[in-house]
Design an enzyme around this catalytic site. Structure first.
Site, PDB file in Angstrom:
ATOM      1  N   SER A  44      -2.307 -13.181  10.757  1.00 22.68           N
ATOM      2  CA  SER A  44      -2.903 -12.702   9.509  1.00 22.68           C
ATOM      3  C   SER A  44      -2.499 -11.266   9.229  1.00 22.68           C
ATOM      4  O   SER A  44      -1.956 -10.577  10.091  1.00 22.68           O
ATOM      5  CB  SER A  44      -4.423 -12.811   9.578  1.00 22.68           C
ATOM      6  OG  SER A  44      -4.934 -11.683  10.256  1.00 22.68           O
ATOM      7  N   LYS A  45      -2.789 -10.847   8.025  1.00 24.02           N
ATOM      8  CA  LYS A  45      -2.440  -9.483   7.622  1.00 24.02           C
ATOM      9  C   LYS A  45      -3.099  -8.456   8.527  1.00 24.02           C
ATOM     10  O   LYS A  45      -2.599  -7.372   8.725  1.00 24.02           O
ATOM     11  CB  LYS A  45      -2.873  -9.238   6.178  1.00 24.02           C
ATOM     12  CG  LYS A  45      -2.069 -10.063   5.185  1.00 24.02           C
ATOM     13  CD  LYS A  45      -2.275  -9.603   3.766  1.00 24.02           C
ATOM     14  CE  LYS A  45      -1.327 -10.384   2.846  1.00 24.02           C
ATOM     15  NZ  LYS A  45      -1.288  -9.926   1.489  1.00 24.02           N
ATOM     16  N   ARG A  46      -4.265  -8.811   9.042  1.00 22.85           N
ATOM     17  CA  ARG A  46      -4.999  -7.854   9.884  1.00 22.85           C
ATOM     18  C   ARG A  46      -4.491  -7.806  11.329  1.00 22.85           C
ATOM     19  O   ARG A  46      -4.728  -6.845  12.036  1.00 22.85           O
ATOM     20  CB  ARG A  46      -6.492  -8.188   9.889  1.00 22.85           C
ATOM     21  CG  ARG A  46      -7.223  -7.616   8.702  1.00 22.85           C
ATOM     22  CD  ARG A  46      -8.615  -8.182   8.617  1.00 22.85           C
ATOM     23  NE  ARG A  46      -8.611  -9.634   8.503  1.00 22.85           N
ATOM     24  CZ  ARG A  46      -8.350 -10.293   7.372  1.00 22.85           C
ATOM     25  NH1 ARG A  46      -8.099  -9.644   6.269  1.00 22.85           N
ATOM     26  NH2 ARG A  46      -8.344 -11.609   7.349  1.00 22.85           N
ATOM     27  N   PRO A  98       0.484  -6.321  -0.237  1.00 21.68           N
ATOM     28  CA  PRO A  98       1.827  -6.231   0.340  1.00 21.68           C
ATOM     29  C   PRO A  98       2.297  -7.594   0.819  1.00 21.68           C
ATOM     30  O   PRO A  98       1.480  -8.462   1.124  1.00 21.68           O
ATOM     31  CB  PRO A  98       1.619  -5.287   1.522  1.00 21.68           C
ATOM     32  CG  PRO A  98       0.187  -5.464   1.901  1.00 21.68           C
ATOM     33  CD  PRO A  98      -0.551  -5.745   0.637  1.00 21.68           C
TER      34      PRO A  98
END
Ligand code: GLU
Length: 506
Positions: A265-267, A17
């Protein structure tokens, strides 16, 4: 600015994504293009098939569409310099790699994995950086060290090879970044990057440069993480003979975690309690990551919030529509230093756009939930509820939770009001006042207020003493929107019904 027409591209790889950092890159490219009557191109960089993720490309399209970032040329839109997906352009790249070899700027390398690993460990042992570069290449198996005959023999035999760029030793590479000014690297900091892989397909570097050239890109606007690749790209332009039309580079600052410690970050998103993706994403394995859209953000608020992560207008204006951003945006005003993500500020933007949104837009965002848990009293009623409550909410769904009593009997009654303000005397006043209201046939806010004033005067009680209990009887709450507007909307019959409920309950 040169007289060359502005053509910019957003070039995501469909490996998952789109993170809000990527969305911001798309947005700045779009703003810059529109500001300069230019063209915004969406190019899908899918050369690395191993990292391809199902659904990622359509996620990118849907996200940009939701945000109103319109693509001029792309896979869906078409255009005269396509195709706009690298996997459909695979026939274009090898010839440029061969051209570089013929001109002495690249070479064939035949080293096996074992030979490469051996080279790296030898260099590490002697504390040298383990790069395939101007020094180490001379002890490896490539067309710089092997005889022409052997090279030809290997090629004819069909030996595996890759093509690497041949960078000079100890040469200064400089270029001017629109945001950062002059950037200087020394070629010895770089390695001889692979341009063409064993399977004959290009790496990101070669495909990116060839496509930017063929698509006549005038400005490369991308994230700071690509800055270390830029000197290599400058060398590729030079070696391919395209230096005169090399795009201008602008490397955007990183978006940092809220505490400023490192890149967002994505996390981080779901860990820290806010979305980092524009719309919800379900991975092919079924893992769901939250999105701004599904969390109740208005797309305008997300655009405005992202625009400010790294850019500031010349004055103190904070609220912008997309059109206003196009007007105000200047690449030169993008900052060099990282921009901290600020969750409270994102909510603030959302509230501001809720204040500006049309009732219909907000209605559209809550209607689905409304039919399942509330009595729907019609569009006009709903619009009036929205207008009474919008200044108090951050997310549209709160209109329903905060305004529950507009649709049904109060689901709860504030305990504190019950304990401190409710007693027999007050209850008697409330019943008398509401019965009088029913008889009066008054229904408008101003009339109800006048009626309350008269009642207070006649009974020698302060109006203030009556208002909170009245609100409580009707809504169960201690506070809320302007009381007389609220009463008018709920209506006299319903007020009476709620008085009866309170009489029974307390
Ligand atoms: N495909 C690269 C990415 O995923 C593009 C980098 C660039 O804009 O040159 O970000």
């Amino acid at each position: 600015m040169s007289d060359r027409s502005v053509r910019v591209r957003f070039a995501p790889s469909p490996t998952g994504p789109l993170h809000i950092g990527g969305v911001r890159t798309a947005l700045y490219n779009y703003l810059f293009a529109k500001k300069n009557n230019g063209t915004f191109i969406l190019r899908i960089e899918d050369t690395d098939q191993k990292r391809f993720v199902e659904g990622a490309e359509s996620y990118i399209n849907q996200s940009l569409e939701w945000l109103g970032i319109r693509v001029d040329e792309g896979v869906v839109q078409g255009g005269s310099l396509g195709p706009y997906k690298q996997s459909e352009r695979m026939d274009k790249y090898a010839a440029y790699a061969k051209q570089l070899i013929n001109n002495g700027y690249a070479y064939y390398a035949f080293d096996t994995q074992e030979e490469l690993t051996e080279m790296r460990s030898k260099l590490e042992v002697s504390n040298m950086s383990a790069k395939y570069d101007s020094t180490s290449r001379m002890s490896m198996k490539n067309s710089l060290t092997l005889s022409d005959d052997e090279v030809n023999e290997r090629l004819e035999r069909g030996d595996n090879y890759i093509i690497r760029i041949k960078l000079p030793r100890n040469e200064e590479i400089r270029f001017k970044d629109v945001i950062r000014g002059w950037i200087v690297f020394n070629s010895s900091q770089l390695d001889d990057k692979v341009l063409l892989k064993e399977d004959g397909l290009p790496t990101y570097h070669l495909a990116n440069i060839v496509d930017d050239h063929l698509m006549e890109i005038s400005h490369v606007i991308r994230g700071e993480e690509w800055l270390p690749s830029a000197p290599l790209h400058v060398m590729l332009y030079r070696y391919l003979g395209w230096e005169n039309t090399m795009p201008k580079f602008a490397h955007l600052p990183l978006i940092l975690k809220p505490d400023g410690k490192g890149k967002l970050s994505k996390r981080d998103g779901d860990r820290l309690g806010f979305p980092v993706f524009p719309i919800e994403w379900t991975s092919p394995e079924g893992e769901v990551s939250s999105g701004y859209r599904e969390s109740g953000y208005l797309s305008e608020a997300v655009v405005n919030m992202l625009s400010m992560l790294g850019w500031h207008p010349s004055d103190n204006q904070e609220l912008f529509t997309l059109e206003e951003l196009v007007e105000a945006f200047e690449l030169e005003r993008v900052s060099k230093s990282g921009a901290k993500f600020d969750m409270d500020k994102s909510k603030w933007f959302n509230h501001q756009f809720i204040m500006r949104a049309s009732s219909d837009e907000l209605k559209g965002m809550i209607e689905d939930q409304l039919t399942s848990i509330h009595t729907h009293r019609g569009d006009d009623y709903l619009n009036r509820v929205i207008d009474l409550l919008r200044e108090k909410v951050t997310f549209p769904m709160e209109l329903l939770s905060m305004g529950q009593y507009f649709f049904d009997l109060p689901s709860s009654y504030d305990e504190k009001v019950l304990r401190k303000k409710w007693n027999e005397e007050v209850s008697n006043h409330m019943n008398q006042f509401i019965d009088g209201l029913v008889d009066s046939k008054y229904s408008k806010a101003a009339q109800i207020e006048e009626h309350l004033n008269n009642y207070a005067e006649q009974n020698e009680i302060s109006k203030g003493k009556l208002m909170q209990p009245l609100r409580w009887v009707v809504s169960g709450q201690a506070g809320g929107p302007p009381i007389f507007d609220m009463l008018e909307l709920i209506g006299i019959d319903e007020i009476k019904r709620r008085m009866d409920v309170v009489n029974e309950k307390f």
